[in-house]
Enzyme design. Structure first.
Site, PDB file in Angstrom:
ATOM      1  N   THR A  31      -3.518  49.877  15.692  1.00 58.39           N
ATOM      2  CA  THR A  31      -4.030  48.663  16.336  1.00 58.39           C
ATOM      3  C   THR A  31      -4.132  48.805  17.854  1.00 58.39           C
ATOM      4  O   THR A  31      -4.828  48.014  18.501  1.00 58.39           O
ATOM      5  CB  THR A  31      -3.110  47.461  16.039  1.00 58.39           C
ATOM      6  OG1 THR A  31      -1.815  47.690  16.598  1.00 58.39           O
ATOM      7  CG2 THR A  31      -2.994  47.230  14.538  1.00 58.39           C
ATOM      8  N   CYS A  35       4.746  46.068  21.050  1.00 58.57           N
ATOM      9  CA  CYS A  35       5.486  44.838  20.786  1.00 58.57           C
ATOM     10  C   CYS A  35       6.954  44.995  21.148  1.00 58.57           C
ATOM     11  O   CYS A  35       7.461  46.094  21.370  1.00 58.57           O
ATOM     12  CB  CYS A  35       5.415  44.482  19.296  1.00 58.57           C
ATOM     13  SG  CYS A  35       3.754  44.283  18.636  1.00 58.57           S
ATOM     14  N   CYS A  39       9.241  41.186  17.125  1.00 63.07           N
ATOM     15  CA  CYS A  39       7.905  40.619  16.892  1.00 63.07           C
ATOM     16  C   CYS A  39       7.788  40.108  15.450  1.00 63.07           C
ATOM     17  O   CYS A  39       8.127  40.832  14.504  1.00 63.07           O
ATOM     18  CB  CYS A  39       6.827  41.671  17.163  1.00 63.07           C
ATOM     19  SG  CYS A  39       5.138  41.023  16.961  1.00 63.07           S
ATOM     20  N   ARG A  64      -1.887  48.011  24.406  1.00 61.40           N
ATOM     21  CA  ARG A  64      -1.996  46.685  25.004  1.00 61.40           C
ATOM     22  C   ARG A  64      -0.853  45.805  24.528  1.00 61.40           C
ATOM     23  O   ARG A  64      -0.335  45.968  23.420  1.00 61.40           O
ATOM     24  CB  ARG A  64      -3.329  46.028  24.622  1.00 61.40           C
ATOM     25  CG  ARG A  64      -4.544  46.862  24.977  1.00 61.40           C
ATOM     26  CD  ARG A  64      -5.826  46.091  24.674  1.00 61.40           C
ATOM     27  NE  ARG A  64      -5.877  45.611  23.285  1.00 61.40           N
ATOM     28  CZ  ARG A  64      -6.294  46.327  22.258  1.00 61.40           C
ATOM     29  NH1 ARG A  64      -6.649  47.599  22.438  1.00 61.40           N
ATOM     30  NH2 ARG A  64      -6.336  45.818  21.053  1.00 61.40           N
ATOM     31  N   CYS A  66       1.133  42.824  22.942  1.00 59.13           N
ATOM     32  CA  CYS A  66       0.919  41.902  21.816  1.00 59.13           C
ATOM     33  C   CYS A  66       0.809  40.470  22.341  1.00 59.13           C
ATOM     34  O   CYS A  66       1.634  40.024  23.135  1.00 59.13           O
ATOM     35  CB  CYS A  66       2.096  42.018  20.846  1.00 59.13           C
ATOM     36  SG  CYS A  66       2.054  40.843  19.476  1.00 59.13           S
ATOM     37  N   CYS A  69       4.016  38.222  20.552  1.00 59.53           N
ATOM     38  CA  CYS A  69       5.436  38.319  20.949  1.00 59.53           C
ATOM     39  C   CYS A  69       5.634  38.516  22.443  1.00 59.53           C
ATOM     40  O   CYS A  69       6.761  38.480  22.921  1.00 59.53           O
ATOM     41  CB  CYS A  69       6.130  39.443  20.185  1.00 59.53           C
ATOM     42  SG  CYS A  69       5.670  41.123  20.712  1.00 59.53           S
ATOM     43  N   ASP A 427      44.539  43.011  40.803  1.00 60.65           N
ATOM     44  CA  ASP A 427      45.832  42.405  40.491  1.00 60.65           C
ATOM     45  C   ASP A 427      46.138  42.432  38.994  1.00 60.65           C
ATOM     46  O   ASP A 427      47.165  41.895  38.568  1.00 60.65           O
ATOM     47  CB  ASP A 427      45.857  40.946  40.970  1.00 60.65           C
ATOM     48  CG  ASP A 427      45.662  40.840  42.468  1.00 60.65           C
ATOM     49  OD1 ASP A 427      46.227  41.670  43.206  1.00 60.65           O
ATOM     50  OD2 ASP A 427      44.928  39.939  42.901  1.00 60.65           O
TER      51      ASP A 427
END
Length: 450
Positions: A31, A35, A39, A64, A66, A69, A427
């Site tokens: 695709t 993501c 997602c 690129r 998403c 998400c 301390d």
């Protein structure tokens, strides 16, 4: 990346495990989209998945973001808060906008390395060099401004840190597969009404939860310096506001305690929108939003001395400082001394914003102060650095050499100004088994009655 490691990451993706959001990213070759691990889309087949340590690395390989998400909006990796090496320091400085303001040579000079060394180390570990990391950050800033403000696109380009409108357009197309105007139109109404510049920039500050907001806001309320900070509203629905000294001008930030999701609502009023990235980074450091509460709880909760305290406060945070030098100076001055220094040497805002009226004095303005002078001089002349890229060990040694800074004050400054997650209590018990989360252990103990 080994196949075994990739298979482990794929299991996190298959289970949509939000604990890993920001720790790594996955991309789907079929695709062209990358993501966050949580997602909600259908899990792709393992053979089609590639993994990347940063969003910039995924973008550099042509993937690129998403649209569902929004992987560019996840909390930052907690590893950069823990790590004190050159890569961790570089990432923190890039987040603070150093590359946008000073370029890669400026970043390398602050780190004490050559530009080639910095490029090589970042690329080897993060899959992207400083230019690519800064570019990814600018793209995210631009998306926020496009979706939440009514500013003209040209103004957004330069406010986000781009050097030209062409560079801005090319980057937005590459990262989001949309033109800037297309990205703005696509989200019309989805993020609420866009605001005019006078009303500030609304933000959602993501964190990996749980988040112990009540304890953080209790601390902010207890420390608030009138004129610079205020906390208003009833517990559970408080708002913290403060002034900020930023590279290009002053700012005022407001952040709400109530968390409607895995984020805090905030609003920034800036004299110069070019300061947006830096202001967000400093606010995230103050609120410790990039912490990994799961790792902290796993380590500290295994110790019987801390188990009950950790269980009682899921998501406990170790807050940092919005202005590291200011916090250090206020530590040695104390509340009353800080109020007097503000009255005598603070920088008034052009117009008061409610009860907020000034910026706390810069170190250079307090070099002659009878109490804060030694620390102010060390900060002003560079003998002590507390910026996001400071070498923590060098800073600890420099603090130890400043007259008037005792071990307790030095530890507080290291925890808060440097954002060091592993400062032992001077301390308290040595407890090396609490490393690398000894600052969080100290916070748990502070919150435990008796």
């Amino acid at each position: 990346m080994t196949d075994d490691h990739g298979d482990t990451l794929y299991q996190a993706v298959s289970s949509r495990d939000a604990r890993f959001d920001g720790e790594f990213f996955f991309a789907v070759r079929t695709t062209g989209i990358y993501c966050r691990p949580s997602c909600p889309a259908v899990t792709p087949k393992r053979r089609n998945v590639a993994f990347f340590p940063t969003a910039a690395a995924a973008q550099g390989h042509g993937f690129r973001a998403c649209r569902r998400c929004r992987p560019d909006a996840v909390p930052g990796s907690a590893a950069w808060n823990v790590r004190a090496d050159v890569v961790g320091r570089a990432v923190r400085m890039i987040g603070d906008g150093v590359v946008d303001r000073e370029g890669v040579p400026g970043l390398a000079g602050r780190l004490g390395y050559s530009t080639r060394q910095v490029q090589r180390q970042l690329t080897a570990e993060l899959g992207a060099g400083p230019v690519a990391l800064a570019r990814a950050q600018r793209a995210h800033t631009a998306r926020v401004l496009l979706q939440t403000t009514a500013l003209p696109v040209t103004e957004i380009a330069f406010a986000a840190g781009f050097s030209s409108v062409r560079q801005f357009n090319d980057t937005i197309r590459a990262v989001y597969a949309r033109t800037p105007t297309g990205l703005r139109a696509e989200t019309a109404g989805a993020s609420g009404p866009r605001t005019a510049p006078a009303t500030g920039v609304p933000l959602r500050l993501a964190y990996r939860g749980p988040y112990a907001a009540r304890e953080v806001f209790d601390l902010l309320a207890a420390e608030a310096l009138p004129g610079v900070e205020e906390v208003t509203g009833p517990p559970g629905a408080r708002t913290y506001r403060r002034t900020l000294r930023l590279p290009y001008g002053p700012g005022v930030v407001a952040v709400g305690e109530r968390a409607p999701g895995r984020w805090l609502e905030a609003r920034l009023h800036l004299a110069e929108l070019r300061d947006l990235t830096t202001a967000v980074h400093r606010l995230r450091r103050l609120l410790d939003l990039d912490a990994d509460p799961y790792a902290v709880a796993e380590r500290l909760g295994a110790d019987p001395r801390l188990a009950a305290a950790v269980a009682a406060r899921p998501g406990v945070r170790s807050p940092g400082a919005a202005d590291p030098e200011e916090y250090a100076l206020r530590t040695v001055l104390g509340p009353e001394g800080s109020a007097r220094a503000l009255a005598a040497s603070g920088t008034p805002l052009d117009a008061a914003d409610g009860t907020l009226r000034a910026l706390f004095p810069a170190a250079a303005e307090l070099t002659g102060h009878p109490v804060a002078g030694p620390l102010a001089r060390a900060l002003a002349d560079g003998a002590l650095r507390l910026d996001p890229g400071a070498d923590r060990e060098e800073a600890a040694r420099a603090l130890g050499a400043v007259p008037g800074v005792d071990a307790r004050a030095a530890a507080r400054i290291r925890v808060r100004s440097l954002g060091d997650p592993d400062v032992p209590d001077p301390d308290g018990p040595e407890a090396p088994e609490w490393a690398p989360w000894r600052s969080y252990a100290r916070r748990c103990l502070e919150l435990t009655p008796g």
